[in-house]
Scaffold this motif. Structure first.
Motif, PDB file in Angstrom:
ATOM      1  N   SER A 127      79.513  56.258  -2.201  1.00 50.51           N
ATOM      2  CA  SER A 127      78.577  55.173  -2.469  1.00 50.51           C
ATOM      3  C   SER A 127      78.790  54.482  -3.816  1.00 50.51           C
ATOM      4  N   GLU A 128      79.571  55.056  -4.699  1.00 50.32           N
ATOM      5  CA  GLU A 128      79.822  54.434  -6.002  1.00 50.32           C
ATOM      6  C   GLU A 128      80.906  53.352  -5.936  1.00 50.32           C
ATOM      7  N   VAL A 129      81.629  53.283  -4.835  1.00 54.47           N
ATOM      8  CA  VAL A 129      82.705  52.301  -4.682  1.00 54.47           C
ATOM      9  C   VAL A 129      82.145  51.044  -4.016  1.00 54.47           C
ATOM     10  N   ILE A 130      82.403  49.897  -4.633  1.00 55.92           N
ATOM     11  CA  ILE A 130      81.951  48.621  -4.074  1.00 55.92           C
ATOM     12  C   ILE A 130      83.082  48.065  -3.208  1.00 55.92           C
ATOM     13  N   PRO A 131      82.823  47.856  -1.919  1.00 57.27           N
ATOM     14  CA  PRO A 131      83.887  47.367  -1.031  1.00 57.27           C
ATOM     15  C   PRO A 131      84.186  45.889  -1.252  1.00 57.27           C
ATOM     16  N   SER A 132      85.419  45.509  -0.969  1.00 60.66           N
ATOM     17  CA  SER A 132      85.803  44.098  -1.096  1.00 60.66           C
ATOM     18  C   SER A 132      85.309  43.324   0.121  1.00 60.66           C
ATOM     19  N   ASN A 133      85.362  42.017   0.013  1.00 62.18           N
ATOM     20  CA  ASN A 133      84.916  41.159   1.121  1.00 62.18           C
ATOM     21  C   ASN A 133      85.896  41.144   2.291  1.00 62.18           C
ATOM     22  N   THR A 134      87.039  41.787   2.167  1.00 68.14           N
ATOM     23  CA  THR A 134      88.003  41.813   3.268  1.00 68.14           C
ATOM     24  C   THR A 134      87.898  43.105   4.081  1.00 68.14           C
ATOM     25  N   LEU A 135      86.820  43.831   3.842  1.00 65.38           N
ATOM     26  CA  LEU A 135      86.591  45.083   4.562  1.00 65.38           C
ATOM     27  C   LEU A 135      85.318  44.995   5.385  1.00 65.38           C
ATOM     28  N   ARG A 136      85.355  45.607   6.531  1.00 62.77           N
ATOM     29  CA  ARG A 136      84.144  45.817   7.321  1.00 62.77           C
ATOM     30  C   ARG A 136      83.634  47.184   6.904  1.00 62.77           C
TER      31      ARG A 136
ATOM     32  N   ARG B  60      76.477  41.616  -3.493  1.00 62.20           N
ATOM     33  CA  ARG B  60      76.574  43.049  -3.756  1.00 62.20           C
ATOM     34  C   ARG B  60      76.289  43.802  -2.476  1.00 62.20           C
ATOM     35  N   VAL B  61      77.219  44.623  -2.109  1.00 66.25           N
ATOM     36  CA  VAL B  61      77.030  45.500  -0.966  1.00 66.25           C
ATOM     37  C   VAL B  61      76.849  46.894  -1.549  1.00 66.25           C
ATOM     38  N   GLU B  62      75.652  47.387  -1.447  1.00 61.63           N
ATOM     39  CA  GLU B  62      75.369  48.692  -2.017  1.00 61.63           C
ATOM     40  C   GLU B  62      75.118  49.682  -0.896  1.00 61.63           C
ATOM     41  N   CYS B  63      75.948  50.688  -0.843  1.00 58.61           N
ATOM     42  CA  CYS B  63      75.773  51.736   0.145  1.00 58.61           C
ATOM     43  C   CYS B  63      75.117  52.923  -0.546  1.00 58.61           C
ATOM     44  N   ILE B  64      74.167  53.537   0.133  1.00 61.46           N
ATOM     45  CA  ILE B  64      73.474  54.669  -0.469  1.00 61.46           C
ATOM     46  C   ILE B  64      74.074  56.005  -0.045  1.00 61.46           C
ATOM     47  N   SER B  65      75.075  55.947   0.814  1.00 58.52           N
ATOM     48  CA  SER B  65      75.745  57.165   1.254  1.00 58.52           C
ATOM     49  C   SER B  65      77.231  56.854   1.416  1.00 58.52           C
ATOM     50  N   ASP B  66      78.002  57.893   1.724  1.00 60.91           N
ATOM     51  CA  ASP B  66      79.409  57.662   2.024  1.00 60.91           C
ATOM     52  C   ASP B  66      79.512  56.700   3.203  1.00 60.91           C
ATOM     53  N   TYR B  67      80.617  55.985   3.271  1.00 62.60           N
ATOM     54  CA  TYR B  67      80.744  55.000   4.337  1.00 62.60           C
ATOM     55  C   TYR B  67      82.206  54.816   4.735  1.00 62.60           C
ATOM     56  N   ILE B  68      82.397  54.232   5.895  1.00 59.72           N
ATOM     57  CA  ILE B  68      83.727  53.949   6.432  1.00 59.72           C
ATOM     58  C   ILE B  68      84.047  52.494   6.133  1.00 59.72           C
ATOM     59  N   VAL B  69      85.281  52.242   5.715  1.00 58.40           N
ATOM     60  CA  VAL B  69      85.744  50.865   5.555  1.00 58.40           C
ATOM     61  C   VAL B  69      86.870  50.613   6.542  1.00 58.40           C
ATOM     62  N   ILE B  70      86.833  49.433   7.126  1.00 59.74           N
ATOM     63  CA  ILE B  70      87.836  49.020   8.107  1.00 59.74           C
ATOM     64  C   ILE B  70      88.384  47.678   7.628  1.00 59.74           C
ATOM     65  N   PRO B  71      89.688  47.590   7.377  1.00 58.22           N
ATOM     66  CA  PRO B  71      90.226  46.303   6.937  1.00 58.22           C
ATOM     67  C   PRO B  71      90.086  45.249   8.030  1.00 58.22           C
ATOM     68  N   GLU B  72      89.741  44.033   7.620  1.00 59.02           N
ATOM     69  CA  GLU B  72      89.620  42.938   8.589  1.00 59.02           C
ATOM     70  C   GLU B  72      90.956  42.638   9.254  1.00 59.02           C
ATOM     71  N   THR B  73      92.031  42.731   8.496  1.00 56.08           N
ATOM     72  CA  THR B  73      93.354  42.460   9.052  1.00 56.08           C
ATOM     73  C   THR B  73      94.256  43.663   8.833  1.00 56.08           C
ATOM     74  N   SER B  74      95.137  43.893   9.790  1.00 59.75           N
ATOM     75  CA  SER B  74      96.066  45.012   9.705  1.00 59.75           C
ATOM     76  C   SER B  74      97.317  44.675  10.498  1.00 59.75           C
ATOM     77  N   SER B  75      98.398  45.288  10.116  1.00 61.63           N
ATOM     78  CA  SER B  75      99.687  45.037  10.761  1.00 61.63           C
ATOM     79  C   SER B  75      99.709  45.524  12.205  1.00 61.63           C
ATOM     80  N   GLU B  76     100.355  44.767  13.046  1.00 61.99           N
ATOM     81  CA  GLU B  76     100.540  45.167  14.442  1.00 61.99           C
ATOM     82  C   GLU B  76     101.573  46.284  14.572  1.00 61.99           C
ATOM     83  N   ASN B  77     102.247  46.621  13.486  1.00 61.96           N
ATOM     84  CA  ASN B  77     103.270  47.672  13.502  1.00 61.96           C
ATOM     85  C   ASN B  77     102.696  49.063  13.262  1.00 61.96           C
TER      86      ASN B  77
END
Length: 181
Positions: free
Chosen positions: A43-52, A15-32
């Motif tokens: 903070s109510e959204v639980i990020p997936s394991n493929t996000l930083r 469980r990754v619990e954030c107590i404030s708003d946060y930035i998510v960065i995808p681990e992988t992204s298109s080179e295009n």
């Protein structure tokens, strides 16, 4: 550990619990893409394991991270997944030389980041993947990113017409100065 967790299959393993708003960065992204489509979540959204995630972040952080300056750094130092980008907190984020903006420049970057979020909100039925397709990026979003790019370049003291290779050269010089202290 895996067998013990099987006894409670309906619970989240991590469980990754954030107590404030946060930035998510995808681990992988298109080179295009010119920009990795970073998200701003509450903070109510639980990020997936493929996000930083970057917790305790502000619009200023979002503005710098989604700028052409950070994208140039990312393209120069990140790993690859096939031909796409593989964003790493230890290689890309932790080694990134941040600007030292004036108070006015800091506010300008925050305002530009908000304009990016506002432009995205104009297209509520579009995914970030759709919005960041370089050929189809909506005019308002592209304009907001250009405004953000200019604000971030100003905070670094870069010429508004600096090339991506020029940005990388300046950032590498800054990185070298930081690591030789």
């Amino acid at each position: 550990a895996t067998r013990q967790k099987a006894a409670t299959p309906t619970l989240f393993d991590e469980r990754v619990e954030c107590i404030s708003d946060y930035i998510v960065i995808p681990e992988t992204s298109s080179e295009n893409r010119l920009y990795i489509p970073m998200g701003w979540l509450n903070s109510e959204v639980i990020p997936s394991n493929t996000l930083r995630i970057l917790s305790n972040a502000s619009l200023y952080h979002l503005g710098v991270l989604t700028s052409c300056v950070h994208m140039a750094w990312m393209r120069a130092v990140c790993g690859r997944f096939g031909t796409g980008y593989r964003y790493s907190n230890t290689i890309v984020y932790n080694n990134f030389p941040w600007p030292q903006p004036s108070a006015k420049q800091h506010v300008k970057i925050e305002q530009a980041a908000q304009k990016i979020l506002d432009a995205r909100a104009l297209y509520p039925n579009s995914s970030l993947a759709d919005l960041y397709n370089d050929l189809l990026m909506p005019f308002e979003l592209r304009k907001a990113h250009k405004l953000n790019d200019a604000a971030v370049c100003e905070a670094y003291g870069f010429d508004k017409n600096i090339s991506e290779s020029g940005i990388v050269a300046e950032l590498m010089r800054m990185y070298q100065d930081l690591t030789l202290r």
